[in-house]
Design a protein around this motif. Structure first.
Motif, mmCIF file in Angstrom:
data_model
loop_
_atom_site.group_PDB
_atom_site.id
_atom_site.type_symbol
_atom_site.label_atom_id
_atom_site.label_comp_id
_atom_site.label_asym_id
_atom_site.label_seq_id
_atom_site.Cartn_x
_atom_site.Cartn_y
_atom_site.Cartn_z
ATOM 1 N N GLU A 117 2.205 -5.801 -3.190
ATOM 2 C CA GLU A 117 1.168 -6.529 -2.448
ATOM 3 C C GLU A 117 1.760 -7.858 -1.982
ATOM 4 O O GLU A 117 2.666 -8.408 -2.627
ATOM 5 N N PRO A 118 1.262 -8.391 -0.852
ATOM 6 C CA PRO A 118 1.896 -9.566 -0.235
ATOM 7 C C PRO A 118 1.469 -10.894 -0.846
ATOM 8 O O PRO A 118 0.932 -11.769 -0.175
ATOM 9 N N LYS A 119 1.723 -11.070 -2.123
ATOM 10 C CA LYS A 119 1.362 -12.317 -2.786
ATOM 11 C C LYS A 119 2.510 -13.319 -2.674
ATOM 12 O O LYS A 119 3.594 -13.088 -3.205
ATOM 13 N N ILE A 120 2.255 -14.420 -1.997
ATOM 14 C CA ILE A 120 3.269 -15.454 -1.825
ATOM 15 C C ILE A 120 2.722 -16.823 -2.186
ATOM 16 O O ILE A 120 1.525 -17.077 -2.059
ATOM 17 N N GLU A 121 3.599 -17.675 -2.664
ATOM 18 C CA GLU A 121 3.293 -19.087 -2.878
ATOM 19 C C GLU A 121 4.186 -19.871 -1.919
ATOM 20 O O GLU A 121 5.409 -19.766 -1.984
ATOM 21 N N VAL A 122 3.568 -20.615 -1.018
ATOM 22 C CA VAL A 122 4.313 -21.326 0.027
ATOM 23 C C VAL A 122 4.552 -22.772 -0.382
ATOM 24 O O VAL A 122 3.609 -23.501 -0.697
ATOM 25 N N ILE A 123 5.820 -23.164 -0.375
ATOM 26 C CA ILE A 123 6.201 -24.535 -0.705
ATOM 27 C C ILE A 123 6.980 -25.093 0.484
ATOM 28 O O ILE A 123 8.095 -24.647 0.758
ATOM 29 N N PRO A 124 6.403 -26.010 1.250
ATOM 30 C CA PRO A 124 7.075 -26.526 2.450
ATOM 31 C C PRO A 124 8.277 -27.396 2.083
ATOM 32 O O PRO A 124 8.125 -28.391 1.384
ATOM 33 N N PRO A 125 9.474 -27.031 2.539
ATOM 34 C CA PRO A 125 10.654 -27.845 2.239
ATOM 35 C C PRO A 125 10.972 -28.827 3.352
ATOM 36 O O PRO A 125 10.558 -28.644 4.495
ATOM 37 N N ALA A 126 11.710 -29.857 3.002
ATOM 38 C CA ALA A 126 12.402 -30.655 4.014
ATOM 39 C C ALA A 126 13.769 -30.023 4.204
ATOM 40 O O ALA A 126 14.273 -29.327 3.321
ATOM 41 N N SER A 127 14.380 -30.239 5.355
ATOM 42 C CA SER A 127 15.673 -29.619 5.606
ATOM 43 C C SER A 127 16.700 -30.029 4.557
ATOM 44 O O SER A 127 17.577 -29.242 4.187
ATOM 45 N N GLU A 128 16.570 -31.259 4.023
ATOM 46 C CA GLU A 128 17.550 -31.736 3.058
ATOM 47 C C GLU A 128 17.226 -31.315 1.617
ATOM 48 O O GLU A 128 18.012 -31.575 0.702
ATOM 49 N N THR A 129 16.071 -30.669 1.389
ATOM 50 C CA THR A 129 15.704 -30.272 0.023
ATOM 51 C C THR A 129 15.795 -28.772 -0.221
ATOM 52 O O THR A 129 15.571 -28.319 -1.344
ATOM 53 N N ARG A 130 16.125 -28.007 0.798
ATOM 54 C CA ARG A 130 16.100 -26.549 0.642
ATOM 55 C C ARG A 130 17.068 -26.064 -0.426
ATOM 56 O O ARG A 130 16.725 -25.197 -1.252
ATOM 57 N N GLU A 131 18.286 -26.609 -0.435
ATOM 58 C CA GLU A 131 19.272 -26.176 -1.426
ATOM 59 C C GLU A 131 18.799 -26.494 -2.842
ATOM 60 O O GLU A 131 18.941 -25.681 -3.754
ATOM 61 N N ALA A 132 18.215 -27.669 -3.022
ATOM 62 C CA ALA A 132 17.742 -28.068 -4.349
ATOM 63 C C ALA A 132 16.590 -27.187 -4.817
ATOM 64 O O ALA A 132 16.523 -26.818 -5.998
ATOM 65 N N LEU A 133 15.685 -26.856 -3.931
ATOM 66 C CA LEU A 133 14.550 -26.006 -4.302
ATOM 67 C C LEU A 133 15.009 -24.634 -4.767
ATOM 68 O O LEU A 133 14.420 -24.037 -5.675
ATOM 69 N N LEU A 134 16.071 -24.122 -4.145
ATOM 70 C CA LEU A 134 16.631 -22.845 -4.576
ATOM 71 C C LEU A 134 17.389 -22.998 -5.891
ATOM 72 O O LEU A 134 17.234 -22.182 -6.819
ATOM 73 N N ALA A 135 18.188 -24.049 -5.995
ATOM 74 C CA ALA A 135 19.027 -24.227 -7.174
ATOM 75 C C ALA A 135 18.209 -24.421 -8.443
ATOM 76 O O ALA A 135 18.572 -23.901 -9.508
ATOM 77 N N ASN A 136 17.080 -25.154 -8.319
ATOM 78 C CA ASN A 136 16.294 -25.415 -9.527
ATOM 79 C C ASN A 136 15.191 -24.388 -9.763
ATOM 80 O O ASN A 136 14.391 -24.530 -10.700
ATOM 81 N N GLY A 137 15.141 -23.363 -8.919
ATOM 82 C CA GLY A 137 14.193 -22.281 -9.133
ATOM 83 C C GLY A 137 12.774 -22.552 -8.683
ATOM 84 O O GLY A 137 11.868 -21.779 -8.988
ATOM 85 N N THR A 138 12.561 -23.647 -7.937
ATOM 86 C CA THR A 138 11.217 -23.926 -7.421
ATOM 87 C C THR A 138 10.767 -22.828 -6.466
ATOM 88 O O THR A 138 9.595 -22.453 -6.432
ATOM 89 N N VAL A 139 11.708 -22.322 -5.661
ATOM 90 C CA VAL A 139 11.414 -21.202 -4.766
ATOM 91 C C VAL A 139 12.414 -20.082 -5.019
ATOM 92 O O VAL A 139 13.528 -20.310 -5.501
ATOM 93 N N ASP A 140 12.000 -18.874 -4.711
ATOM 94 C CA ASP A 140 12.874 -17.703 -4.838
ATOM 95 C C ASP A 140 13.677 -17.478 -3.568
ATOM 96 O O ASP A 140 14.833 -17.035 -3.628
ATOM 97 N N VAL A 141 13.040 -17.755 -2.434
ATOM 98 C CA VAL A 141 13.652 -17.516 -1.129
ATOM 99 C C VAL A 141 13.232 -18.613 -0.167
ATOM 100 O O VAL A 141 12.194 -19.246 -0.350
ATOM 101 N N VAL A 142 14.038 -18.823 0.864
ATOM 102 C CA VAL A 142 13.690 -19.770 1.928
ATOM 103 C C VAL A 142 13.716 -19.034 3.262
ATOM 104 O O VAL A 142 14.734 -18.456 3.641
ATOM 105 N N PHE A 143 12.579 -19.024 3.947
ATOM 106 C CA PHE A 143 12.461 -18.540 5.325
ATOM 107 C C PHE A 143 12.106 -19.770 6.157
ATOM 108 O O PHE A 143 10.954 -20.164 6.229
ATOM 109 N N ASN A 144 13.092 -20.400 6.801
ATOM 110 C CA ASN A 144 12.832 -21.720 7.373
ATOM 111 C C ASN A 144 13.826 -22.053 8.479
ATOM 112 O O ASN A 144 14.418 -23.124 8.483
ATOM 113 N N THR A 145 14.013 -21.113 9.424
ATOM 114 C CA THR A 145 15.030 -21.281 10.475
ATOM 115 C C THR A 145 16.294 -21.887 9.870
ATOM 116 O O THR A 145 16.812 -22.901 10.334
ATOM 117 N N TYR A 146 16.791 -21.224 8.848
ATOM 118 C CA TYR A 146 17.875 -21.723 7.994
ATOM 119 C C TYR A 146 19.202 -21.188 8.528
ATOM 120 O O TYR A 146 19.597 -20.057 8.273
#
Length: 316
Positions: A117-146
């Motif tokens: 089922e399409p259950k998602i939790e959306v966490i808006p990143p800044a371009s400079e925080t995307r790597e940190a959000l992934l590294a610390n496990g805050t998000v599982d994936v980034v879909f953000n014109t990356y």
């Protein structure tokens, strides 16, 4: 296929929104405060039927002790995505429970593949925080014109590419004589000052006359006012503009290449392979194209593009 020399600012739009304050959970039928990411009722952006019929991974693909298993046990996919990027990942201001666009629909389809089922939790990143959000496990994936590049690939991993953008051509909505970059010889072409278009357009059309503007809104207004025959800018930025300004449209396909990947935690090869296999499945089933047609494809006259080849970009 799509891609560009210049990264549009869409990825940074989420920086204007507090990450912690706007972490939003989304699932069909969720309660108050949840963000199902269900599409709006506008037929041009309603991808709910595509998500409903999206594939679900076989049980044996959700292997023990994997990231996929952890996500399934948690019951929600945590996604780094914008909330204010038209046609990519945009929250409906009149109904915050609705987020629509190409990126967010892809995220919902991935959640469906893992969870059923399409259950998602959306966490808006800044371009400079995307790597940190992934590294610390805050998000599982980034879909953000990356944009995939080798430098970033030393900090995080990329699945895909799942989409390619690039410099494209926009004209007034009622114009029919310009269909691509090939038709801009001798024309007055609007470009952003200090953007890749300044060099790319003359490289393709030496006889074109360039008129540059300092900001994107100024360039869009110049096009709508007829102060140029066309506006050349990154495809995703033009698509965002065309979604808001019905007086303009995109013609043809991008004529430069910039590949976008799905950001993942570094060195999780098992999860990367799992997502790449999912991408292959939805591409071969035609669902990738259906999502494009309902989102980015609504503001262009070009045919549905061929998805970029997975693993085709250095860093992917």
């Amino acid at each position: 296929m799509f891609n560009s020399l210049s990264k549009p600012p869409l990825a940074a739009l989420g920086a204007l929104v507090g990450v912690a304050a706007l972490a939003l959970t989304g699932c069909s039928g969720a309660g108050a405060g949840a963000v199902p990411g269900a599409a709006t009722t506008n037929s041009a952006s309603d991808t709910s039927s595509i998500v409903e019929h999206a594939p679900v991974a076989a049980d044996d693909l959700i292997v023990p002790d994997s990231t996929m298993k952890k996500i399934k046990n948690r019951g929600v996919l945590r996604v780094g995505a914008a909330l204010d990027a038209p046609l990519l990942s945009q929250q409906d201001p009149t109904n915050p429970d609705n987020i629509s666009g190409f990126d967010i629909t892809m995220a919902k389809m991935l959640a469906k593949y893992i969870l059923g089922e399409p259950k998602i939790e959306v966490i808006p990143p800044a371009s400079e925080t995307r790597e940190a959000l992934l590294a610390n496990g805050t998000v599982d994936v980034v879909f953000n014109t990356y944009t995939i590049n080798e430098k970033r690939a030393t900090q995080i991993s990329f699945a895909g590419p799942y989409f390619s953008s690039g410099l494209a051509v926009a004209v007034k909505a009622d114009r029919t004589d310009i269909k691509s970059i090939d038709d801009l010889g001798g024309k007055t072409v609007i470009v952003g000052a200090n953007t890749p278009a300044v060099q790319a357009v003359p490289g393709k059309q030496p006889t074109a006359k360039l008129v540059d503007f300092a900001t994107d809104p100024q360039a869009v207004q110049a096009l709508l006012q007829g102060r140029g025959d066309a506006y050349v800018q990154d495809y995703t930025l033009l698509a965002s503009n065309a979604a808001k300004e019905k007086g303009m449209k995109i013609v043809g396909e991008p004529f430069t290449v910039e590949s976008y990947g799905i950001g993942l935690k570094l060195n999780d090869q098992q999860f990367k392979t799992f997502i790449n296999n999912w991408l292959t499945t939805i591409q071969e089933n035609g669902q990738w194209g259906e999502v494009w047609e309902k989102t980015l494809g609504t503001v262009t006259e070009s045919n549905t593009p061929t998805p970029p080849k997975i693993g085709s970009v250095p860093g992917s």
